[in-house]
Design a protein around this motif. Sequence first.
Motif, mmCIF file in Angstrom:
data_model
loop_
_atom_site.group_PDB
_atom_site.id
_atom_site.type_symbol
_atom_site.label_atom_id
_atom_site.label_comp_id
_atom_site.label_asym_id
_atom_site.label_seq_id
_atom_site.Cartn_x
_atom_site.Cartn_y
_atom_site.Cartn_z
ATOM 1 N N GLN A 19 0.797 -1.122 -0.198
ATOM 2 C CA GLN A 19 -0.025 -0.077 0.013
ATOM 3 C C GLN A 19 0.912 1.418 0.084
ATOM 4 O OE1 GLN A 19 -2.374 -0.854 3.324
ATOM 5 N NE2 GLN A 19 -4.277 -1.602 2.341
ATOM 6 N N HIS A 37 2.125 1.522 -3.387
ATOM 7 C CA HIS A 37 1.152 2.143 -4.233
ATOM 8 C C HIS A 37 0.629 3.781 -4.373
ATOM 9 C CE1 HIS A 37 -3.100 2.686 -5.547
ATOM 10 N NE2 HIS A 37 -2.814 1.846 -6.778
ATOM 11 N N TRP A 90 5.869 -5.325 -11.830
ATOM 12 C CA TRP A 90 4.645 -4.843 -12.315
ATOM 13 C C TRP A 90 4.209 -5.548 -13.878
ATOM 14 C CZ3 TRP A 90 2.595 -2.044 -16.846
ATOM 15 C CH2 TRP A 90 1.197 -1.717 -16.573
ATOM 16 N N THR A 118 -3.777 -2.099 -10.237
ATOM 17 C CA THR A 118 -3.505 -0.459 -10.600
ATOM 18 C C THR A 118 -4.824 -0.096 -11.738
ATOM 19 O OG1 THR A 118 -1.907 -1.262 -12.026
ATOM 20 C CG2 THR A 118 -1.168 -0.485 -9.823
#
Length: 635
Positions: free
Chosen positions: A72, A75, A114, A188
Amino acid sequence: MRRSEHPSQTLFRSSLMLLFSGLAISFLIAWLIYQNNRDKRLDNILLEQEMRLARAQVLFSRGVGDMKHAIQLLHEVPSLSAALDKNREINRDLADNLFSSFVRGIESLMQVRWVDSQGMEQVRVNVQNGTPSIVSPDHLQNKSSRYYVQQGLKTPEGVVYLSSLDLNIERGQVEIPYRPTARVLLKTGTKKQLHPGLLILNYDIGHLLNSIRSLDSEFVQIQIVDSHGYWILHPEVQLEWGHSLKMPQNNMQTLHPELWQQIQKKEIAKGSEVKFGLVSYKCMDMVNQAVPNTQNAQDTEICFIAMTPTPVVDQQKRLAAWPGLLSGFVIFLFGLWVLNRERLAGMELITLNEELALDKQLLEESAEYTQNLLKQQQLMQNDLVESRKLSALGMMVAGVAHELNTPLGAAIMAASKQRIEHNRLAESFRTGLTKSALERFIEENKQGLDLVEDNQQRAAELVRSFKRLAIDRAKEDIVSFSLSQVINDLIKTLHHRLKVARVTTNLDITDIQMSGTPGIISQVLQNLIMNAIHHAFEPEIGGKLRISAEQHDQTIILKVSDNGRGIDPQILPNLFDPFVTSKRTQGNTGLGMHFVHQWVTASLKGTITVQTTSEKGTTFIIRLPQTLELHLPED
């Protein structure tokens, strides 16, 4: 007719029964001590199991929570938004630099990447020994076939997804050495204006599992199994990760079906006994417990198991048995000693009983003889009391007789003189009576008659006093009387004895009316007066005797005091005991004061005390009720 059993046979049978009873009691006590010690030791093991289970859960929950917070945090980093801005091309250099700097601050993080919405890795940074390594684009892989990528893409945007725990796989092969891995994913997308895809953190949980493994002790071993029964953590390392290594035989369902069935029925258990040991466990979805509002795989439910092996449990039971065995043995030995002592005492008792049986007849004969002697003694005691009363009365008779001699002698002398005067008057009448002779006769006659009358009245008063005293002594009825009259009558009858002993008396008595037995009061006072004459004063010297009486409410206090030599301190404590005297050689029996005490306490319902000072005198204090009540039987 059945013959009676000998006492020794009865004793043997009872001793045998007591022996078996002692054995049973010793075994029971030993068993109770064993159970108590065993329960205490097992309770200590269960307490340690519960404590280590709680520590293991805390360590695991903390590790999972750190994973969520880390992804988190990543992010929310602005650099990530710039690198993955959907309105521009992916800035791989910025993402590589961000991931490389991010992994340096987090221990156990082994990979950051990612992947796009098709499951293709776009950015990836590996960590080897704490050093980040950027993977070149030509080495990036397509992970669309991996279950965690598929589940992660289905997760709502902004919700953390945690995969199941397994071994890390690179290019279709389990990485060697084994690296237990947990993956944290965060989708995302458009909410933050990012390219759609998955942010993935791979954690090496080997350090976390080793921390939990370090909780193992001599008594407790920690195990972790997943929802399919495969071990994530086990004391025997070769049994771990059966699912990832394609070893279905390394499964709790196969090796320990009894415990597995119990786990399926109950999520929590404490102190369950299975064939391989003593077990406590707790099953829960640790992901949701550690990271609320987290999407997770279906098989992230795990069970923490604290197990104590059977050999350890058996050893604790053996250790618990020793105090019970020793206590039971000691109690049994003590019981044998007591039994032997009781047997010897029983044999001795049998012997004594036989001797007592022989003596019983003699004792019965002796008791009968003693009873006869007691009856004779009672008769003799009653005769002695009566003789004592008669002796006192006889002593008073002698005193009264002596006292009567004086007035009677004076009356006789007056009568003789009157005879002489009568003869003289008769002669004068024949020769010639003159006026002077007649007048002298009249005067002499008057004096003589007065003298006769006075002495006769004195004698009559002595007789009346003695009569009252004798009647009171003879009767034991309760009557009303004057205390002063009783004492005055006594003093009059004892006047001669007091005079001979040179004892003067001083009476301080008011007119007190009483209801009781005046004869006994008179007898008590006479004994005290005679005791003073015999013991308090020196012969031919005498002394003073004072008798006083006063009334306090319903109590009469009589005091008989002398100024004699006092009472010997050695005799004083036993003064009222029978046969206590200081002049036994002079014929005294030592019963006078004993009778006084008995009359005062038993017959008059009063008390008597004595105060004495050497060479200064003695005072007897008698307290009597003014009214003596007669208690008759109810029938």
